[in-house]
Design an enzyme around this catalytic site. Structure first.
Site, PDB file in Angstrom:
ATOM      1  N   THR A 136       1.131  -0.991  -0.175  1.00 59.36           N
ATOM      2  CA  THR A 136       0.016  -0.052  -0.136  1.00 59.36           C
ATOM      3  C   THR A 136       0.625   1.207  -0.137  1.00 59.36           C
ATOM      4  OG1 THR A 136      -1.651   1.136   1.302  1.00 59.36           O
ATOM      5  CG2 THR A 136      -0.386  -0.350   2.878  1.00 59.36           C
ATOM      6  N   ASP A 137       0.828   2.475  -0.458  1.00 64.93           N
ATOM      7  CA  ASP A 137       1.079   3.625   0.186  1.00 64.93           C
ATOM      8  C   ASP A 137       0.925   4.510   0.981  1.00 64.93           C
ATOM      9  OD1 ASP A 137      -1.903   4.181  -0.380  1.00 64.93           O
ATOM     10  OD2 ASP A 137      -1.597   5.993  -2.026  1.00 64.93           O
ATOM     11  N   GLU A 138       0.038   3.954   1.752  1.00 64.04           N
ATOM     12  CA  GLU A 138      -0.481   4.457   3.281  1.00 64.04           C
ATOM     13  C   GLU A 138       1.626   3.994   3.860  1.00 64.04           C
ATOM     14  OE1 GLU A 138      -3.765   3.259   5.600  1.00 64.04           O
ATOM     15  OE2 GLU A 138      -4.644   3.089   3.543  1.00 64.04           O
ATOM     16  N   TYR A 163      -1.658  -0.857  10.735  1.00 68.72           N
ATOM     17  CA  TYR A 163      -2.059  -1.164   9.318  1.00 68.72           C
ATOM     18  C   TYR A 163      -0.725  -1.018   8.296  1.00 68.72           C
ATOM     19  CZ  TYR A 163      -2.952  -1.403   4.353  1.00 68.72           C
ATOM     20  OH  TYR A 163      -3.187  -1.621   3.323  1.00 68.72           O
ATOM     21  N   LYS A 167       2.055  -3.486   7.771  1.00 71.91           N
ATOM     22  CA  LYS A 167       2.457  -3.334   5.478  1.00 71.91           C
ATOM     23  C   LYS A 167       3.916  -2.984   5.551  1.00 71.91           C
ATOM     24  CE  LYS A 167       0.169  -4.159   3.417  1.00 71.91           C
ATOM     25  NZ  LYS A 167      -0.189  -6.211   2.112  1.00 71.91           N
TER      26      LYS A 167
HETATM   27  P1  NAD Z   1      -9.351  -7.464   1.851  1.00 72.44           P
HETATM   28  O1  NAD Z   1      -9.293  -7.254   3.311  1.00 72.44           O
HETATM   29  O2  NAD Z   1     -10.787  -7.337   1.311  1.00 72.44           O
HETATM   30  O3  NAD Z   1      -8.920  -9.365   1.909  1.00 72.44           O
HETATM   31  C1  NAD Z   1      -7.947  -9.728   3.120  1.00 72.44           C
HETATM   32  C2  NAD Z   1      -7.709 -11.251   2.322  1.00 72.44           C
HETATM   33  O4  NAD Z   1      -7.143 -11.741   3.264  1.00 72.44           O
HETATM   34  C3  NAD Z   1      -9.096 -11.755   2.377  1.00 72.44           C
HETATM   35  O5  NAD Z   1      -9.930 -12.887   1.356  1.00 72.44           O
HETATM   36  C4  NAD Z   1      -8.911 -12.785   3.980  1.00 72.44           C
HETATM   37  O6  NAD Z   1      -9.598 -13.544   3.851  1.00 72.44           O
HETATM   38  C5  NAD Z   1      -7.581 -13.440   3.437  1.00 72.44           C
HETATM   39  N1  NAD Z   1      -6.309 -12.823   4.935  1.00 72.44           N
HETATM   40  C6  NAD Z   1      -6.532 -12.355   6.280  1.00 72.44           C
HETATM   41  N2  NAD Z   1      -5.674 -13.057   6.583  1.00 72.44           N
HETATM   42  C7  NAD Z   1      -5.292 -14.000   6.828  1.00 72.44           C
HETATM   43  C8  NAD Z   1      -4.063 -15.042   6.700  1.00 72.44           C
HETATM   44  N3  NAD Z   1      -3.931 -14.855   8.167  1.00 72.44           N
HETATM   45  N4  NAD Z   1      -4.316 -16.243   6.200  1.00 72.44           N
HETATM   46  C9  NAD Z   1      -4.664 -16.323   5.099  1.00 72.44           C
HETATM   47  N5  NAD Z   1      -5.501 -15.419   4.488  1.00 72.44           N
HETATM   48  C10 NAD Z   1      -5.566 -14.404   5.441  1.00 72.44           C
HETATM   49  O7  NAD Z   1      -7.900  -6.832   1.320  1.00 72.44           O
HETATM   50  P2  NAD Z   1      -7.673  -6.216   0.446  1.00 72.44           P
HETATM   51  O8  NAD Z   1      -9.040  -4.606   0.190  1.00 72.44           O
HETATM   52  O9  NAD Z   1      -8.425  -7.036  -1.163  1.00 72.44           O
HETATM   53  O10 NAD Z   1      -6.590  -5.611  -0.328  1.00 72.44           O
HETATM   54  C11 NAD Z   1      -5.987  -7.236  -0.499  1.00 72.44           C
HETATM   55  C12 NAD Z   1      -3.913  -6.606  -0.553  1.00 72.44           C
HETATM   56  O11 NAD Z   1      -4.188  -5.212  -1.226  1.00 72.44           O
HETATM   57  C13 NAD Z   1      -3.796  -6.464   0.675  1.00 72.44           C
HETATM   58  O12 NAD Z   1      -2.374  -7.201   1.176  1.00 72.44           O
HETATM   59  C14 NAD Z   1      -3.251  -4.783   1.229  1.00 72.44           C
HETATM   60  O13 NAD Z   1      -2.044  -3.289   2.092  1.00 72.44           O
HETATM   61  C15 NAD Z   1      -2.842  -4.048   0.342  1.00 72.44           C
HETATM   62  N6  NAD Z   1      -4.285  -2.618  -0.637  1.00 72.44           N
HETATM   63  C16 NAD Z   1      -4.791  -2.655  -0.750  1.00 72.44           C
HETATM   64  C17 NAD Z   1      -5.807  -1.293  -0.563  1.00 72.44           C
HETATM   65  C18 NAD Z   1      -7.099  -0.661  -0.550  1.00 72.44           C
HETATM   66  O14 NAD Z   1      -7.753  -0.323  -1.375  1.00 72.44           O
HETATM   67  N7  NAD Z   1      -7.700  -1.703  -0.037  1.00 72.44           N
HETATM   68  C19 NAD Z   1      -4.576  -0.859  -1.351  1.00 72.44           C
HETATM   69  C20 NAD Z   1      -3.226  -0.439  -1.683  1.00 72.44           C
HETATM   70  C21 NAD Z   1      -3.470  -2.080  -0.820  1.00 72.44           C
HETATM   71  P1  TYD Z   2     -11.088   3.681   4.398  1.00 74.12           P
HETATM   72  O1  TYD Z   2     -11.381   3.476   3.681  1.00 74.12           O
HETATM   73  O2  TYD Z   2     -11.700   2.756   5.156  1.00 74.12           O
HETATM   74  O3  TYD Z   2      -9.269   3.794   3.337  1.00 74.12           O
HETATM   75  P2  TYD Z   2      -7.990   3.819   3.930  1.00 74.12           P
HETATM   76  O4  TYD Z   2      -8.336   4.815   5.959  1.00 74.12           O
HETATM   77  O5  TYD Z   2      -7.500   2.827   4.240  1.00 74.12           O
HETATM   78  O6  TYD Z   2      -7.276   5.228   3.719  1.00 74.12           O
HETATM   79  O7  TYD Z   2     -11.041   5.452   4.320  1.00 74.12           O
HETATM   80  C1  TYD Z   2     -10.743   6.180   3.474  1.00 74.12           C
HETATM   81  C2  TYD Z   2     -11.520   7.710   3.947  1.00 74.12           C
HETATM   82  O8  TYD Z   2     -12.732   7.937   4.777  1.00 74.12           O
HETATM   83  C3  TYD Z   2     -10.042   8.068   5.171  1.00 74.12           C
HETATM   84  O9  TYD Z   2      -9.740   9.381   4.706  1.00 74.12           O
HETATM   85  C4  TYD Z   2     -11.294   8.021   6.010  1.00 74.12           C
HETATM   86  C5  TYD Z   2     -12.606   8.100   5.854  1.00 74.12           C
HETATM   87  N1  TYD Z   2     -13.532   7.355   6.568  1.00 74.12           N
HETATM   88  C6  TYD Z   2     -14.557   8.103   6.626  1.00 74.12           C
HETATM   89  O10 TYD Z   2     -14.632   9.526   6.555  1.00 74.12           O
HETATM   90  N2  TYD Z   2     -15.265   7.806   7.721  1.00 74.12           N
HETATM   91  C7  TYD Z   2     -16.288   6.049   7.233  1.00 74.12           C
HETATM   92  O11 TYD Z   2     -17.009   5.805   8.094  1.00 74.12           O
HETATM   93  C8  TYD Z   2     -14.763   6.235   7.196  1.00 74.12           C
HETATM   94  C9  TYD Z   2     -14.858   4.023   7.049  1.00 74.12           C
HETATM   95  C10 TYD Z   2     -13.687   6.228   6.657  1.00 74.12           C
END
Ligand code: NAD
Ligand code: TYD
Length: 357
Positions: A136-138, A163, A167
């Site tokens: 992630t970019d975080e 988080y 990461k």
């Molecule tokens: P998500 O929470 O939707 O899915 C995570 C998946 O991992 C689930 O299917 C869960 O069952 C599985 N999992 C969790 N713990 C596990 C474990 N201990 N063993 C095996 N499986 C396990 O997440 P997502 O949003 O699809 O993100 C996927 C990846 O992309 C993550 O690594 C996240 O850090 C990265 N990412 C997400 C975003 C975003 O905006 N969602 C952005 C950038 C990077």
């Molecule tokens: P989120 O979808 O949780 O992603 P991330 O925190 O990883 O960027 O949140 C996106 C933005 O929205 C973040 O600035 C937090 C804000 N937010 C709210 O204002 N209300 C909410 O209920 C949630 C879940 C997020």
């Protein structure tokens, strides 16, 4: 499982939001690969996301926790995968504030276990192998509002939530295994994703679900924080491009060039929801409720994805409003999915379709 000479790829977290899009893309586009979806099925994992691919002959699923060292080691020794695309993670910042240990276990220990297993089976023969770590970019911290600065591949790490710290630690482990043991790795750091199949705890699906049920829309703080949004199918496409053409040992930043202040995004979402639901304009906006800010809330994320564009020719394909319309349409057409994941009903899917088979 004997898959002959087929290239075998383990995708971890394939039942999650982004993972399910990556699995679908790889299963459909590359019949010459065998894709193993390895997932623990936490609250965020839902095999219902993959109903359309589960009968494909080049797809299989294994329920496994990446924190289980022996299980992972035995599975890798048995399957001898050629590559790993690692997405499994605890992924929600708010949950990491409540329960940091779950994040440290899965994101740090789990990643270390996968790296150790890959190192063990690939030792002495790394040719054609790849450990692709999805991050992630975080990990880069927080940018100032109103600045024109961006996160890039060489931005120093400065994670600020449990988080992002977990990461960041996993990214460091991946690089350490590359430098110390020569494991071929690639890392990508992507901005916020949105689209179909996202669990309704993250901003966009939570707000769609709340509007549908006339529940309040909790805006953290003043709603001034900025995120750079990317449609999930574009992220899966970038992963495909980087997996096949990225340089080993490199990092690629992925983003949408699409910065939105939360409150502006929420107003757009409300307008589109009113339109789609045939409600009077302003109905959804009335649900907005300003609530206490998230602890340590990062102000702004924004990615400069020019390395990926210049080296590999990747560009996001969708304009944000079009992506948001498609996302809303998907949730409206899949109210059953929403109902299942919010009630926890989807958890019986594995028992019904896999466990008893
Ligand atoms: P998500 O929470 O939707 O899915 C995570 C998946 O991992 C689930 O299917 C869960 O069952 C599985 N999992 C969790 N713990 C596990 C474990 N201990 N063993 C095996 N499986 C396990 O997440 P997502 O949003 O699809 O993100 C996927 C990846 O992309 C993550 O690594 C996240 O850090 C990265 N990412 C997400 C975003 C975003 O905006 N969602 C952005 C950038 C990077
Ligand atoms: P989120 O979808 O949780 O992603 P991330 O925190 O990883 O960027 O949140 C996106 C933005 O929205 C973040 O600035 C937090 C804000 N937010 C709210 O204002 N209300 C909410 O209920 C949630 C879940 C997020």
């Amino acid at each position: 499982m004997d898959t002959g000479n087929q290239k075998k790829i383990i995708i971890t977290g394939g039942a999650g939001f982004i993972g399910s899009h990556v699995v679908r893309l790889f299963v459909n586009k590359y019949p010459e690969y065998h894709i193993i979806n390895l997932d623990k099925l936490t609250y965020a994992g839902n095999l219902g996301n993959l109903r359309d691919v589960e009968i494909a002959p080049n797809y299989s699923f294994i329920k496994m926790d990446i924190v289980d060292f022996n299980g992972i080691m035995n599975f890798f020794e048995q399957e001898q995968p050629d590559a790993v695309i690692h997405l499994a993670a605890e992924s929600h910042v708010d949950r990491s504030i409540e329960d940091p240990l779950a994040f440290i276990n899965t994101n740090l220990v789990g990643t270390a276990n996968l790296l150790l297993a890959a190192k063990t089976i690939w030792q002495g023969n790394n040719h054609g192998k790849l450990f692709y770590h999805v991050s992630t970019d975080e990990v880069f911290g927080s940018l100032a509002l109103g600045e024109s600065s961006f996160f890039k591949e060489d931005t120093p790490y400065d994670p600020r939530s449990p988080y992002s710290a977990s990461k960041a630690g996993s990214d460091h482990l991946v690089r350490a295994f590359h430098h110390t043991y020569g494991i071929p790795v690639i890392i990508s750091n992507c901005s916020n994703n949105y689209g179909p199949n996202q669990f309704p705890e993250k901003l966009i699906p939570l707000f769609i679900n709340n509007v549908l049920h006339n529940r309040s829309l909790p805006v953290y703080g003043e709603g001034i924080n900025v995120r750079d949004w990317l449609y999930v199918v574009d992220h899966a496409d970038a992963i495909d491009v980087i997996f096949h053409r990225g340089r080993k040992g490199e990092t690629y930043a992925i983003g949408g060039h699409n910065e939105w202040q939360n409150i502006d995004l929420i107003h757009l979402l409300c307008r589109l929801m009113d339109e789609k639901l045939n409600r009077a304009q302003g109905s959804s906006q009335r649900l907005i409720t300003y609530v206490r800010d998230r602890a340590g809330h990062d102000l702004r994320y924004a990615i400069d994805a020019s390395k990926l564009a210049n080296e590999l020719g990747w560009q996001p394909s969708l304009q944000f409003e079009e992506g948001l319309r498609r996302t809303i349409d998907w949730y409206l057409a899949n109210e059953e999915w929403l109902q299942e994941v919010t009630s926890g009903e989807y958890r019986s899917y594995y028992d019904l379709h896999y466990h008893q088979r």
